[in-house]
Design a protein around this motif. Sequence first.
Motif, short mmCIF file in Angstrom:
data_model
loop_
_atom_site.label_atom_id
_atom_site.label_comp_id
_atom_site.label_asym_id
_atom_site.label_seq_id
_atom_site.Cartn_x
_atom_site.Cartn_y
_atom_site.Cartn_z
N GLY A 53 0.83 -1.19 0.00
CA GLY A 53 0.00 0.00 0.00
C GLY A 53 0.86 1.24 0.00
N GLY A 54 2.00 1.17 0.74
CA GLY A 54 2.93 2.28 0.77
C GLY A 54 3.51 2.55 -0.61
N ARG A 55 3.70 1.50 -1.41
CA ARG A 55 4.22 1.72 -2.74
C ARG A 55 3.21 2.47 -3.59
NH1 ARG A 55 5.04 -2.62 -7.67
NH2 ARG A 55 5.84 -1.12 -9.15
N ARG A 56 1.95 2.09 -3.51
CA ARG A 56 0.94 2.75 -4.33
C ARG A 56 0.75 4.20 -3.92
NH1 ARG A 56 -1.98 -2.06 -3.32
NH2 ARG A 56 -3.31 -0.97 -1.84
N ASN A 57 1.01 4.49 -2.65
CA ASN A 57 0.70 5.82 -2.14
C ASN A 57 1.94 6.64 -1.82
OD1 ASN A 57 -2.33 5.77 -1.82
ND2 ASN A 57 -1.77 3.91 -0.76
N LEU A 58 3.07 6.33 -2.47
CA LEU A 58 4.26 7.11 -2.24
C LEU A 58 4.03 8.57 -2.61
CD1 LEU A 58 7.07 4.77 -3.63
CD2 LEU A 58 6.79 5.50 -1.27
N ARG A 90 7.71 0.96 6.22
CA ARG A 90 6.84 0.00 5.51
C ARG A 90 5.81 0.71 4.64
NH1 ARG A 90 4.45 -4.75 9.14
NH2 ARG A 90 3.86 -5.44 7.04
N THR A 91 5.30 1.84 5.11
CA THR A 91 4.28 2.55 4.34
C THR A 91 4.87 3.52 3.33
OG1 THR A 91 4.12 4.26 6.05
CG2 THR A 91 2.59 2.39 6.21
N GLY A 92 6.17 3.74 3.36
CA GLY A 92 6.80 4.65 2.41
C GLY A 92 6.83 6.09 2.87
N ASP A 93 6.38 6.38 4.09
CA ASP A 93 6.40 7.75 4.60
C ASP A 93 7.79 8.15 5.07
OD1 ASP A 93 3.51 8.37 4.38
OD2 ASP A 93 3.36 6.67 5.73
N ILE A 94 8.61 7.16 5.38
CA ILE A 94 10.05 7.36 5.63
C ILE A 94 10.77 6.42 4.67
CG2 ILE A 94 11.90 6.86 7.27
CD1 ILE A 94 10.22 8.05 9.47
N ASP A 95 11.85 6.91 4.08
CA ASP A 95 12.55 6.15 3.05
C ASP A 95 13.66 5.28 3.61
OD1 ASP A 95 11.10 7.60 0.90
OD2 ASP A 95 12.26 9.29 1.64
N LEU A 96 14.36 5.79 4.59
CA LEU A 96 15.56 5.16 5.12
C LEU A 96 15.57 5.34 6.62
CD1 LEU A 96 18.25 3.90 3.83
CD2 LEU A 96 19.25 6.17 4.18
N LYS A 111 11.99 -0.38 -0.22
CA LYS A 111 12.51 -0.75 -1.53
C LYS A 111 12.00 0.17 -2.63
CE LYS A 111 10.92 -4.53 -3.42
NZ LYS A 111 10.72 -5.97 -3.68
N TRP A 112 10.70 0.50 -2.58
CA TRP A 112 10.11 1.27 -3.67
C TRP A 112 10.53 2.73 -3.62
CZ3 TRP A 112 8.83 -1.83 -7.24
CH2 TRP A 112 8.38 -3.12 -6.91
N SER A 113 10.88 3.23 -2.44
CA SER A 113 11.41 4.59 -2.36
C SER A 113 12.69 4.72 -3.18
CB SER A 113 11.68 4.97 -0.91
OG SER A 113 10.50 5.14 -0.18
N LEU A 114 13.50 3.66 -3.16
CA LEU A 114 14.76 3.69 -3.88
C LEU A 114 14.58 3.37 -5.36
CD1 LEU A 114 17.08 1.89 -1.29
CD2 LEU A 114 16.32 4.26 -1.37
N LEU A 115 13.67 2.46 -5.66
CA LEU A 115 13.47 2.08 -7.05
C LEU A 115 12.79 3.17 -7.87
CD1 LEU A 115 12.38 -1.67 -6.79
CD2 LEU A 115 14.43 -0.78 -7.91
N GLU A 116 11.85 3.87 -7.26
CA GLU A 116 11.05 4.82 -8.01
C GLU A 116 11.61 6.24 -7.95
OE1 GLU A 116 6.97 4.43 -6.95
OE2 GLU A 116 6.90 2.30 -7.46
N ARG A 117 12.67 6.43 -7.16
CA ARG A 117 13.30 7.74 -7.08
C ARG A 117 14.81 7.55 -7.13
NH1 ARG A 117 10.07 8.51 -1.80
NH2 ARG A 117 7.96 8.88 -2.53
N GLN A 118 15.38 7.60 -8.32
CA GLN A 118 16.79 7.29 -8.49
C GLN A 118 17.69 8.28 -7.78
OE1 GLN A 118 17.89 5.89 -12.38
NE2 GLN A 118 19.97 6.66 -12.19
#
Length: 418
Positions: free
Chosen positions: A68-73, A137-143, A283-290
């Motif tokens: 869900g975090g990936r869809r709502n980044l 997990r939700t993508g609200d924090i990347d690292l 993972k998606w924070s890194l993949l979708e934002r180079q």
Amino acid sequence: MAVLPLIPLLWSGFRPSDQRLTIFPNYISSLVGDFLPPQLSAAQLCPFQLSTARSIACQQLGVSAGRGGRRNLISRSVLRLGLPSKGRMAEETLELLKECQLTVKKSNPRQYLATIQGMDNVEVWFQRENDVMRRIRTGDIDLGIVGYDTACEYGQGDEDVIVVHDSLCFGECRLAIGIPTNGVFRDVSSVEELLAMPQWTSQRPLRIATGFSYLAREFLNEKQFKYVQMYTSDGALEAAPAMGIADVIIDLVGSGTTLHENNLKEIAGGTILLSQGVLVANKWSLLERQTMLMTVHEILERLEAHLRARNQFVVMAHMRGASEHDVSQRILSETELHGLQGPTVSPVFCQISGQVTEGFYAISICVTKNHLYNAVSQLRMVGASGVLVTPVTYIFDETPIRWHQLLEKLNLSQNSLE
């Protein structure tokens, strides 16, 4: 559902006009829109409130909060780094970052938002460790930097959470079972013996107090414990058996002193997990934002270089010899010193009677702290003099090994980033 009464609670203390609130009308609708009460819309929630609400809704619906975090980044250009807000982990995390020239700057000690000197594209958010993991997990924090125990307990096997660095060399401890030293447990010394005790039945299960219910259940299921009753508690677990609240505990153990002073002991096979500070990411924070991935590369390289240099010293000395090759041969054949790749040897130019000569050679070699004096002694034995010793701050490899490992986890290649 249970999420309904929690939403107003999350909202309490915030005003609709609060300038900190950012409106993302569609940010939560796909997961929790149906759960919001009529008087509260998704547009009135700030990102962190949306994150928490979404996590609760995911648990209710039985879906992955990570995906869900990936869809709502949220589309943003800065990388959000989550750090522990208090305790020993917080202190040691800040100290490590400072040693890596990643000094965290806060204008106000009560603020939860900070920056890193020299990295304008990084926001630092101070949160409780478990909240850092939830928001990764939700993508609200990347690292984020947390204990490995926290990463496993709150990551719960989510494939969207990856470990970027698994050994930050601080916060070492272990998650383990602690049982009383007396009574029916006096002669119990292993997990197998604990499991075989006839006392545990459906009417009288083994009572366990822990703050790590996910990891505890995974471990107990693997060991085939059948009759277990779990009590969740966050602190002072060592008192639970003496108070009659629980029979045993599952908790973090450092030196073991606190267990011993409360008449508890560890048992063979009872260590569930070894923990220390780790760097984790969505993972998606890194993949979708180079651009974020390249920022992570810089942070990772600084960490790797500093951690590799810990307890390393450069020993420098002068030696007489016929040539660089002659000096190198003596060091490599007559001592146990080899450094990172080998000794560095270069001529020392001296002026004698008005003439420039190369009678001495300067050598430098890297050794570990526990071999330092032995290294100095061996160099003296082969003719070295004027020995100087200096600590090493960084050792930069051509490319950090963990960077290659991260690219593999992301199914990327170095060529794809160039």
